[in-house]
Design an enzyme around this catalytic site. Structure first.
Site, PDB file in Angstrom:
ATOM      1  N   CYS A  16       0.840  -1.201   0.000  1.00 20.70           N
ATOM      2  CA  CYS A  16       0.000   0.000   0.000  1.00 20.70           C
ATOM      3  C   CYS A  16       0.878   1.255   0.000  1.00 20.70           C
ATOM      4  O   CYS A  16       2.042   1.231   0.407  1.00 20.70           O
ATOM      5  CB  CYS A  16      -0.950  -0.003   1.192  1.00 20.70           C
ATOM      6  SG  CYS A  16      -0.172   0.253   2.800  1.00 20.70           S
ATOM      7  N   CYS A  28       2.483   2.272   3.502  1.00 22.28           N
ATOM      8  CA  CYS A  28       3.655   1.495   3.930  1.00 22.28           C
ATOM      9  C   CYS A  28       4.881   1.821   3.084  1.00 22.28           C
ATOM     10  O   CYS A  28       6.002   1.913   3.597  1.00 22.28           O
ATOM     11  CB  CYS A  28       3.344  -0.004   3.862  1.00 22.28           C
ATOM     12  SG  CYS A  28       2.162  -0.573   5.107  1.00 22.28           S
ATOM     13  N   CYS A  80      21.071  27.355  -5.781  1.00 21.89           N
ATOM     14  CA  CYS A  80      20.993  26.202  -6.700  1.00 21.89           C
ATOM     15  C   CYS A  80      21.718  24.996  -6.103  1.00 21.89           C
ATOM     16  O   CYS A  80      21.093  24.006  -5.737  1.00 21.89           O
ATOM     17  CB  CYS A  80      21.590  26.575  -8.057  1.00 21.89           C
ATOM     18  SG  CYS A  80      21.610  25.209  -9.246  1.00 21.89           S
ATOM     19  N   HIS A 132      34.004  34.638 -13.030  1.00 20.95           N
ATOM     20  CA  HIS A 132      34.641  35.946 -13.074  1.00 20.95           C
ATOM     21  C   HIS A 132      35.014  36.266 -14.520  1.00 20.95           C
ATOM     22  O   HIS A 132      36.069  35.867 -15.006  1.00 20.95           O
ATOM     23  CB  HIS A 132      35.879  35.979 -12.167  1.00 20.95           C
ATOM     24  CG  HIS A 132      36.649  34.696 -12.148  1.00 20.95           C
ATOM     25  ND1 HIS A 132      37.449  34.279 -13.190  1.00 20.95           N
ATOM     26  CD2 HIS A 132      36.712  33.712 -11.201  1.00 20.95           C
ATOM     27  CE1 HIS A 132      38.007  33.121 -12.889  1.00 20.95           C
ATOM     28  NE2 HIS A 132      37.570  32.747 -11.680  1.00 20.95           N
ATOM     29  N   CYS A 171      40.544  17.615   3.099  1.00 21.91           N
ATOM     30  CA  CYS A 171      41.247  16.735   2.159  1.00 21.91           C
ATOM     31  C   CYS A 171      41.756  17.594   1.004  1.00 21.91           C
ATOM     32  O   CYS A 171      40.982  18.314   0.364  1.00 21.91           O
ATOM     33  CB  CYS A 171      40.312  15.643   1.651  1.00 21.91           C
ATOM     34  SG  CYS A 171      41.018  14.613   0.344  1.00 21.91           S
ATOM     35  N   CYS A 229      39.885  16.299  -2.617  1.00 20.84           N
ATOM     36  CA  CYS A 229      38.469  16.563  -2.934  1.00 20.84           C
ATOM     37  C   CYS A 229      37.909  17.767  -2.182  1.00 20.84           C
ATOM     38  O   CYS A 229      36.765  18.153  -2.411  1.00 20.84           O
ATOM     39  CB  CYS A 229      37.615  15.334  -2.665  1.00 20.84           C
ATOM     40  SG  CYS A 229      37.478  14.895  -0.916  1.00 20.84           S
ATOM     41  N   CYS A 252      43.399   6.446  15.152  1.00 20.93           N
ATOM     42  CA  CYS A 252      44.716   6.944  14.772  1.00 20.93           C
ATOM     43  C   CYS A 252      44.601   8.150  13.852  1.00 20.93           C
ATOM     44  O   CYS A 252      43.520   8.518  13.404  1.00 20.93           O
ATOM     45  CB  CYS A 252      45.531   5.838  14.118  1.00 20.93           C
ATOM     46  SG  CYS A 252      44.911   5.351  12.500  1.00 20.93           S
ATOM     47  N   CYS A 266      37.122   9.850  -0.895  1.00 24.79           N
ATOM     48  CA  CYS A 266      37.581   9.913  -2.285  1.00 24.79           C
ATOM     49  C   CYS A 266      38.755   8.969  -2.527  1.00 24.79           C
ATOM     50  O   CYS A 266      39.208   8.813  -3.668  1.00 24.79           O
ATOM     51  CB  CYS A 266      37.982  11.342  -2.654  1.00 24.79           C
ATOM     52  SG  CYS A 266      39.497  11.938  -1.841  1.00 24.79           S
ATOM     53  N   CYS A 304      47.830  12.468   6.593  1.00 29.20           N
ATOM     54  CA  CYS A 304      48.023  12.603   8.027  1.00 29.20           C
ATOM     55  C   CYS A 304      47.066  13.660   8.554  1.00 29.20           C
ATOM     56  O   CYS A 304      47.023  14.787   8.041  1.00 29.20           O
ATOM     57  CB  CYS A 304      49.474  13.005   8.334  1.00 29.20           C
ATOM     58  SG  CYS A 304      49.772  13.431  10.080  1.00 29.20           S
TER      59      CYS A 304
END
Length: 539
Positions: free
Chosen positions: A336, A339, A404, A448, A482, A485, A495, A502, A507
């Site tokens: 249904c 659900c 957007c 730009h 990172c 990415c 650690c 990605c 470190c």
């Protein structure tokens, strides 16, 4: 071919003569039985008169005040009325004969239409292959009238797709096992010729393989009823395919009997080739089998729209209007709207792709179909989730305009931008596929114009307000970015060796890259407080 048509005509004439003889016999039997019933009725009436006269004559011997109330029984009342029973049998047999004749006539018309269609297609292809010069000279004279006795279908190859299903369903408070068969017969060019859906009797004692073999039998019988002689059979159950090709023998005797029946049907074709097909190529015939199952678990009832059908949802066990049931594309399980709405919403909250709720079914719920029970906003979120899952992290690009923020892949937005800007790859300018505005993929700001990225960064050394707030928060919380990415990462415990989603390893302390699972810096790999903190959180 002419001899075959002549033989077919003689066979049809013989069948018609036999039907006429049978009809004459039935008419004669009915007439004789009616005469016997009339005679029996006359004898009953005479018997009643004689008995009445005998009782009337015996009345003066009794006291005048006494009365004699006697119910007379005729000889026919003392036993069965065999004549009436025989008449009923003849009427029933006559009705079955008429239905069989109508069915045979319908099959004959269908076969004739099929032969005509195949003839027209072959003649059309012949015309298409006529050289243009020849057509210009003689095209007006081309004709090949169709002969009603032609048996084109017997010379053509057809494809027979079959699917048998058994499924545990619920009808109100009762669990039932039901089965259905779907058959689709197509010509060599996959044009649909006939589709068939039937319920399977005795499905409660059937396995999936048994239902599959039953579907094969129904499909081959349907092909033979159309006088098809050259067929390729398609099944998507590998075990059923093994059975009908003789590569594996069934262990159950009942299943073995059905497989032997398939072998006998195969011999009635001049060409028969079984083929194992992928599930995606059988979706239409799969739906026919599911429709046959659904027809057995619905019942007529009063609905909000008047008279309609109802069925039981297998999740909430409520009796639901059949129009408010959702069918999952691909597997065709039904639940249904209420659900399904809850199921999909929970998946979205957990950042997961929604699949069919049926146990063990992994069919993905399509985005387009969810519009029947989800809000437009949730459908958009679901679409974005699916797109996010399909794009590698290093390939993701977001529109720089905050209102957007459309998600795109680098290749997608580059290809879209190339349609209006040839130097897009060198310049870094990209055109959003959603809002159609330009932005810089490197600076992550609106484009730009007349300015290189170096000039823009020199004139705008400070990041935008939104990015400045994020950087301040990241510095305060000791988050790291990172360098591949640009996603911000938080170390919750463990650690300092970080593997970004990605795939880039670095470190967490200084941001230096890890290579071959080894650090390129001298920073400590772990801190005891992080390890203990992480262990306590898991406990």
């Amino acid at each position: 071919m002419e001899n075959h048509s002549r033989d077919k005509g003689k066979a049809t004439q013989t069948i018609n003569e036999d039907n006429d003889d049978l009809k004459s016999v039935l008419t004669l039997q009915r007439h004789l039985l009616m005469e016997a019933k009339t005679l029996d009725s006359d004898l009953d009436f005479a018997f009643q008169l004689q008995m009445q006269e005998a009782f009337s004559a015996s009345l003066p011997l009794h006291h005048p005040s006494s009365s004699l109330d006697v119910t007379l029984s005729s000889p026919s009342d003392m036993g069965f009325d065999y004549v009436t029973l025989m008449l009923q049998d003849i009427e029933r047999f006559e009705m079955e004969r008429k239905e069989r004749e109508e069915s045979d006539e319908e099959k004959r018309r269908f076969r004739n239409d099929l032969n005509r269609s195949i003839y027209d297609q072959n003649f059309a292809r012949y015309i298409m292959n006529v050289p243009e010069q020849e057509w210009n000279n003689y095209g007006d004279n081309y004709e090949r009238p169709y002969d009603g006795n032609m048996v084109e279908a017997q010379n053509e190859g057809f494809r027979v797709y079959v699917k048998g299903l058994v499924s545990e369903e619920r009808i109100r408070e009762m669990k039932v096992m039901v089965g259905g068969v779907g058959v689709a017969i197509c010509d060599f060019w996959n044009n649909l010729v006939l589709e068939l859906r039937k319920k399977l009797d005795g499905a409660e004692f059937m396995t999936g393989e048994m239902a599959g073999v039953e579907a094969v039998i129904h499909g081959l019988n349907a092909a033979l009823s159309l006088d098809l002689k050259r067929v390729t059979l398609f099944v998507d159950d590998f075990l059923v395919y093994q059975f009908i090709t003789g590569r594996q023998q069934p262990r159950q005797s009942k299943l073995g009997t059905k497989v032997n029946e398939v072998s006998l049907l195969q011999k009635r074709f001049t060409y028969f080739q079984p083929s194992f097909a992928a599930r995606n190529d059988m979706s239409f015939v799969f739906k026919l089998a599911r429709d046959a199952i659904v027809s057995q678990i619905t019942w007529p009832a009063e609905t909000s729209n008047g008279k309609g059908l109802k069925e039981t949802c297998m999740i909430c066990f409520e009796d639901i209007d059949a129009t408010q049931m959702f069918t999952v594309d691909g597997c065709f399980h039904r639940y249904c709207f209420s659900c399904m709405k809850q199921h999909v919403e929970v998946k979205l909250l957990n950042s997961m792709v929604a699949s069919c709720p049926h146990e063990g079914c992994k069919t993905e719920v399509t985005i387009d179909s969810c519009g029947k029970f989800l809000d437009a906003k949730l459908v958009e979120i679901m679409s974005n989730r699916k797109k996010e899952a399909s794009i590698a992290v290093s390939e993701k690009v977001y529109c720089a305009f905050p209102r957007c923020s459309a998600l795109m892949s680098k290749s997608e937005v580059l290809q879209y931008t190339r349609t209006v800007m040839l130097v897009a790859e060198k310049s870094g300018a990209r055109k959003c596929v959603k809002c159609h505005r330009f932005f810089c993929i490197y600076c992550k700001v609106p484009w730009h114009f007349d300015m290189t990225c170096i000039d823009y960064k020199r004139l705008n050394p400070h990041p935008a307000r939104e990015y400045a707030m994020l950087n301040t928060l990241a510095t305060k919380k000791q988050w790291r970015e990172c360098i591949k990415c640009k996603h911000v990462i938080e170390l919750a415990g463990g650690c300092y060796h970080i593997t970004c989603r990605c795939g880039f390893e670095f470190c967490y302390t200084c941001g230096a890259e890890w290579r071959n699972k080894k650090p390129t810096c001298s920073c400590p790999i772990w801190d005891e407080r992080n390890i203990i903190h992480n262990r306590r959180r898991r406990q």
